[in-house]
Write a protein that holds these residues in place. Structure first.
Motif, mmCIF file in Angstrom:
data_model
loop_
_atom_site.group_PDB
_atom_site.id
_atom_site.type_symbol
_atom_site.label_atom_id
_atom_site.label_comp_id
_atom_site.label_asym_id
_atom_site.label_seq_id
_atom_site.Cartn_x
_atom_site.Cartn_y
_atom_site.Cartn_z
ATOM 1 N N VAL A 191 0.835 -1.197 0.000
ATOM 2 C CA VAL A 191 0.000 0.000 0.000
ATOM 3 C C VAL A 191 0.872 1.251 0.000
ATOM 4 C CG1 VAL A 191 -1.583 1.369 1.419
ATOM 5 C CG2 VAL A 191 -2.015 -1.059 1.053
ATOM 6 N N GLY A 192 1.929 1.247 0.830
ATOM 7 C CA GLY A 192 2.833 2.396 0.871
ATOM 8 C C GLY A 192 3.433 2.669 -0.489
ATOM 9 N N ALA A 193 3.902 1.617 -1.163
ATOM 10 C CA ALA A 193 4.533 1.797 -2.470
ATOM 11 C C ALA A 193 3.541 2.392 -3.470
ATOM 12 C CB ALA A 193 5.061 0.458 -2.976
ATOM 13 N N TYR A 194 2.338 1.838 -3.519
ATOM 14 C CA TYR A 194 1.342 2.314 -4.491
ATOM 15 C C TYR A 194 0.920 3.752 -4.193
ATOM 16 C CZ TYR A 194 0.522 -1.827 -7.300
ATOM 17 O OH TYR A 194 0.664 -2.840 -8.189
ATOM 18 N N LEU A 195 0.657 4.032 -2.913
ATOM 19 C CA LEU A 195 0.207 5.382 -2.573
ATOM 20 C C LEU A 195 1.279 6.407 -2.938
ATOM 21 C CD1 LEU A 195 -1.654 4.963 0.826
ATOM 22 C CD2 LEU A 195 -2.607 5.290 -1.448
ATOM 23 N N ALA A 196 2.545 6.082 -2.650
ATOM 24 C CA ALA A 196 3.613 7.048 -2.930
ATOM 25 C C ALA A 196 3.752 7.293 -4.430
ATOM 26 C CB ALA A 196 4.925 6.552 -2.344
ATOM 27 N N VAL A 197 3.707 6.218 -5.213
ATOM 28 C CA VAL A 197 3.829 6.389 -6.666
ATOM 29 C C VAL A 197 2.700 7.268 -7.191
ATOM 30 C CG1 VAL A 197 3.670 5.208 -8.880
ATOM 31 C CG2 VAL A 197 5.059 4.238 -7.065
ATOM 32 N N THR A 198 1.478 6.965 -6.752
ATOM 33 C CA THR A 198 0.334 7.724 -7.237
ATOM 34 C C THR A 198 0.397 9.182 -6.774
ATOM 35 O OG1 THR A 198 -0.921 5.697 -7.029
ATOM 36 C CG2 THR A 198 -2.171 7.690 -7.419
ATOM 37 N N ALA A 199 0.748 9.369 -5.498
ATOM 38 C CA ALA A 199 0.789 10.733 -4.971
ATOM 39 C C ALA A 199 1.882 11.542 -5.666
ATOM 40 C CB ALA A 199 1.030 10.709 -3.465
ATOM 41 N N THR A 200 3.002 10.894 -6.020
ATOM 42 C CA THR A 200 4.065 11.607 -6.719
ATOM 43 C C THR A 200 3.590 12.053 -8.104
ATOM 44 O OG1 THR A 200 5.676 10.251 -5.565
ATOM 45 C CG2 THR A 200 6.462 11.468 -7.470
ATOM 46 N N GLN A 201 2.898 11.140 -8.792
ATOM 47 C CA GLN A 201 2.384 11.503 -10.113
ATOM 48 C C GLN A 201 1.362 12.637 -10.011
ATOM 49 O OE1 GLN A 201 0.949 7.780 -11.518
ATOM 50 N NE2 GLN A 201 2.949 7.124 -12.300
ATOM 51 N N TRP A 202 0.578 12.597 -8.977
ATOM 52 C CA TRP A 202 -0.483 13.568 -8.749
ATOM 53 C C TRP A 202 0.070 14.957 -8.518
ATOM 54 C CZ3 TRP A 202 -4.682 13.459 -4.525
ATOM 55 C CH2 TRP A 202 -5.922 13.155 -5.113
ATOM 56 N N THR A 203 0.997 15.023 -7.536
ATOM 57 C CA THR A 203 1.490 16.333 -7.115
ATOM 58 C C THR A 203 2.675 16.771 -7.951
ATOM 59 O OG1 THR A 203 2.947 15.270 -5.531
ATOM 60 C CG2 THR A 203 0.783 15.894 -4.735
ATOM 61 N N GLY A 204 3.318 15.828 -8.627
ATOM 62 C CA GLY A 204 4.497 16.185 -9.394
ATOM 63 C C GLY A 204 5.717 16.458 -8.526
ATOM 64 N N ASN A 205 5.579 16.198 -7.240
ATOM 65 C CA ASN A 205 6.700 16.449 -6.328
ATOM 66 C C ASN A 205 7.027 15.176 -5.562
ATOM 67 O OD1 ASN A 205 8.242 17.094 -4.039
ATOM 68 N ND2 ASN A 205 7.540 19.211 -4.096
ATOM 69 N N TYR A 206 8.280 14.727 -5.655
ATOM 70 C CA TYR A 206 8.638 13.445 -5.060
ATOM 71 C C TYR A 206 8.474 13.447 -3.546
ATOM 72 C CZ TYR A 206 11.375 9.371 -3.757
ATOM 73 O OH TYR A 206 11.779 8.184 -3.218
ATOM 74 N N LEU A 207 9.012 14.493 -2.906
ATOM 75 C CA LEU A 207 8.969 14.518 -1.443
ATOM 76 C C LEU A 207 7.539 14.602 -0.924
ATOM 77 C CD1 LEU A 207 12.026 16.703 -0.448
ATOM 78 C CD2 LEU A 207 11.717 14.237 -0.219
ATOM 79 N N LEU A 208 6.723 15.392 -1.619
ATOM 80 C CA LEU A 208 5.315 15.488 -1.239
ATOM 81 C C LEU A 208 4.643 14.122 -1.405
ATOM 82 C CD1 LEU A 208 3.833 17.945 -0.241
ATOM 83 C CD2 LEU A 208 2.846 18.233 -2.513
ATOM 84 N N GLY A 209 4.996 13.436 -2.500
ATOM 85 C CA GLY A 209 4.453 12.101 -2.752
ATOM 86 C C GLY A 209 4.824 11.141 -1.638
ATOM 87 N N VAL A 210 6.080 11.204 -1.223
ATOM 88 C CA VAL A 210 6.548 10.328 -0.139
ATOM 89 C C VAL A 210 5.775 10.619 1.146
ATOM 90 C CG1 VAL A 210 8.496 9.893 1.388
ATOM 91 C CG2 VAL A 210 8.832 9.910 -1.075
ATOM 92 N N LEU A 221 7.039 2.984 4.521
ATOM 93 C CA LEU A 221 8.311 3.621 4.169
ATOM 94 C C LEU A 221 9.198 2.632 3.407
ATOM 95 C CD1 LEU A 221 10.263 6.022 4.409
ATOM 96 C CD2 LEU A 221 11.050 5.065 6.570
ATOM 97 N N ALA A 222 9.274 1.396 3.931
ATOM 98 C CA ALA A 222 10.069 0.376 3.241
ATOM 99 C C ALA A 222 9.521 0.162 1.837
ATOM 100 C CB ALA A 222 10.051 -0.931 4.026
ATOM 101 N N GLY A 223 8.190 0.101 1.719
ATOM 102 C CA GLY A 223 7.566 -0.154 0.424
ATOM 103 C C GLY A 223 7.828 0.964 -0.560
ATOM 104 N N LEU A 224 7.665 2.202 -0.111
ATOM 105 C CA LEU A 224 7.837 3.296 -1.076
ATOM 106 C C LEU A 224 9.292 3.490 -1.440
ATOM 107 C CD1 LEU A 224 8.757 6.323 0.273
ATOM 108 C CD2 LEU A 224 6.542 6.026 1.348
ATOM 109 N N MET A 225 10.206 3.099 -0.531
ATOM 110 C CA MET A 225 11.613 3.165 -0.913
ATOM 111 C C MET A 225 11.973 2.021 -1.849
ATOM 112 S SD MET A 225 13.828 4.661 2.214
ATOM 113 C CE MET A 225 13.901 3.152 3.146
#
Lengths: 303, 310
Positions: A45-64, A203-207
């Motif tokens: 879930v962490g990995a998917y949410l981070a990828v989607t949020a990064t695409q959404w906001t266009g900002n990696y740190l915000l996505g994380v 955190l482990a997943g999104l990294m």
């Protein structure tokens, strides 16, 4: 030599990720006596949410940040809805119920994002390589994973040993009835601890996302290795989780990199070709068997 | 006791009548489905011996399903088609691996036992994936079914169905006898009170290990039949989902009851079949159903019909 060093760092990087998973799992087990197989789902879930949020906001740190917060919320929701009733049950029931949760999460992710793997992109400042010694280089991103992981380990140590929350966690682990009797809201404490464990898994997943593929079922592969980590380190011990994770990470990575050529020097190359990968993938389980034979309760057992 | 025998008789008659009925209705698929259920029920019966009666929560029972299947596949690969040799090797290999895994893991208890059995099965799963000669990750088609010359032809779906039914009933009976023997009592005593059982001179370890090996060998038979059923072997048989499903077969039916694993296997696989008919994403419904069954349905299906044995 440079290759060996690079593989050692890769092992450390994998070990650090295993640790983030193992820490959450072992905390939840230590304090609530709950076996949570769905911990791997939270990683996913962490990995998917981070990828989607990064695409959404266009900002990696915000996505994380959004990915972490999202996993925290999902974790707390799972605890409140499904797992709370299971604390008093035996481990068998917990294993079965969380197995059901895994089926649910894998399929839900497949419905929302599809079954094809997602690839996450990195911002420019995390791409490229840093120079080590004598002309060998190492990817910035993997180095960053190691640093973040070690920082989180330090933070976790600080929280558990030096803060009020940590005191409650340790107290809860040794006698929860007493902690409840002293006026601590134990339900809230459990939800918070579970949420924190979920965030660590997230955190482990999104990294892991940019290094490995983000796909349904990605959590199970790492989860079973995390079990090996916990069995080696000793259940309920964060120190054991750290040591176990780094041992497993390094042994697994080095085994995959060097076992085949090493065997090739001893037995015929065709045999090594076949036996190398087989043995490499079995290595950490054999290691676990050896540790169990010597120390049945793990290296750092505290219960 | 008599009521149970009558119920078993009715169930057996229904199962015997199934192939002609399915053929009459023009639905031969149901024979196939029922055969798969019967074979997996054998696996569930073997798991119930250690999980239900022995209290050993093995999360790695799929290993022996895989070993039994690979025994058939690998022997066939080298041109050995004799079914008796297949069975013998399937039983022997499963028992051997069960002895090795059991010897290490039974020393541990509780959550350690769960994780260790899971980890060792995962190790075998990766071993299966890395065996490129036998198809690796993709698996391998059987060259031929196990051959029992003159006795039965497993290529005949109905004959194979009756073989599966016969073996299942035999194993139900065997387990019943084992559990009610002196050995079975020692095993159950260790489950209900380990300290007391030790004190009266029955140290649990050898009984548990023996039960673990017997269960592994029985499941190896199921694996050999399963390979013949699908005509295909894959490492996926040893995947941890398979182990988890087998645990659910036992739990849904009711642990430590003779009929439980059979009822549970029918229930789980039929529910899966219905859900698969509804939607491709059936697991999103099955998952929560399983969680609810754990939370609310404690005694399993057998608990509706009988009082639990233990």
């Amino acid at each position: 030599m440079a290759l060996l060093f690079e593989q050692l760092l890769n092992g450390l990087q994998y070990g650090v990720m295993l640790f983030l998973m193992a820490a959450g799992l072992t905390l939840v087990f230590g304090i609530m006596n709950l076996v949570n197989l769905a911990h791997g789902s939270l990683y996913m879930v962490g990995a998917y949410l981070a990828v989607t949020a990064t695409q959404w906001t266009g900002n990696y740190l915000l996505g994380v940040a959004l990915g972490l917060a999202g996993t925290l919320v999902v974790g707390m929701a799972v605890e409140v809805i499904a797992l709370r009733t299971l604390y008093e049950r035996d481990h068998l029931d917990q294993v079965l119920a969380t197995f059901g949760l895994i089926l649910f999460f894998n399929e839900l992710i497949a419905i929302v994002w599809g079954r094809a793997p997602l690839y996450s992109s990195l911002p420019p400042w995390l791409q490229g390589h840093i120079k080590l010694f004598a002309g060998s280089t190492y990817p910035v991103y993997r180095a960053a994973v190691i640093v973040v992981g070690l920082l989180v380990a330090a933070l976790l140590w600080y929280v558990v040993t030096r803060t009020r929350l940590g005191m409650l966690i340790r107290a809860g682990a040794s006698n929860r009835t007493m902690v409840g009797a002293l006026g601590v809201n134990i339900k809230l404490l459990y939800t918070v601890v579970f949420g924190c464990g979920a965030a660590l898994a997230g955190l482990a997943g999104l990294m892991a996302g940019p290094i490995y593929a983000v796909q349904p079922g990605m959590g199970e592969l790492i989860l079973i290795q995390v079990f090996v980590v916990i069995v080696i380190g000793g259940i309920g011990s964060i120190r054991g989780a750290l040591v176990g994770a780094i041992i497993v990470g390094v042994v697994d990575t080095l085994g995959r990199a060097f076992l085949k050529p090493l065997l090739g020097t001893m037995i015929p190359p065709t045999a090594a070709e076949a036996a190398g990968p087989a043995l490499a993938s079995m290595l950490i389980y054999l290691l676990m068997a050896v540790v169990l034979a010597v120390k049945p309760a793990g290296l750092f057992a505290n219960r | 006791m008599r009521a149970r025998l009558i119920l078993w008789g009715i169930a057996a008659l229904l199962l015997i009548a199934l192939p002609p009925l399915a053929t009459a209705l023009g639905q031969p698929y149901y024979v196939d489905l029922a055969r798969r259920i019967l074979i997996l029920a054998i696996a569930a019966i073997s798991l119930n011996l250690i999980l239900g009666y022995g209290g050993l929560v093995s999360f790695g029972h799929a290993a022996y399903l895989g070993i039994g299947a690979y025994a058939v596949g690998i022997l066939g690969f080298y041109g050995i088609a004799n079914g008796w040799i297949h069975l013998l090797v399937a039983i022997g290999a499963s028992a051997l691996v069960a002895a090795a895994i059991g010897a290490v893991s039974i020393r541990a208890s509780g959550i350690y036992f769960i994780m260790i059995t899971l980890a060792f099965t995962q190790m075998l799963y990766y071993l299966g994936i890395s065996l490129d000669v036998y198809g690796g990750d993709d698996g391998m088609r059987l060259k031929s079914r196990s051959q029992f010359a003159g006795l039965v032809d497993l290529r005949d779906p109905v004959a194979f169905y009756y073989v599966a039914l016969g073996v299942m009933l035999l194993f139900v009976f065997l387990t019943y006898r084992i559990v009610n023997s002196r050995f079975g009592m020692a095993l159950r005593a260790a489950k209900s009170n380990e300290a007391r059982s030790r004190a009266i001179g029955f140290p649990p370890y050898p009984y548990r290990l023996a039960a673990f090996i017997i269960a592994g060998a029985m499941c190896g038979v199921a694996g050999a039949l399963y390979a013949n059923h699908t005509g295909y072997i894959t490492p996926g048989l040893m995947a941890w989902h398979q182990s988890g499903e087998m645990m659910f077969m036992v739990i849904l039916g009711g642990m430590a009851s003779t009929a439980g694993p059979v009822l549970g296997t029918f229930a789980l696989l039929l529910v899966e079949e219905v859900l698969k008919g509804w939607t491709e994403h059936w697991q999103v419904i099955l998952g929560p159903l399983l969680v609810l069954s754990v939370v609310f349905f404690r005694r399993g299906l057998a608990g509706i019909f009988f009082k639990p044995d233990a």
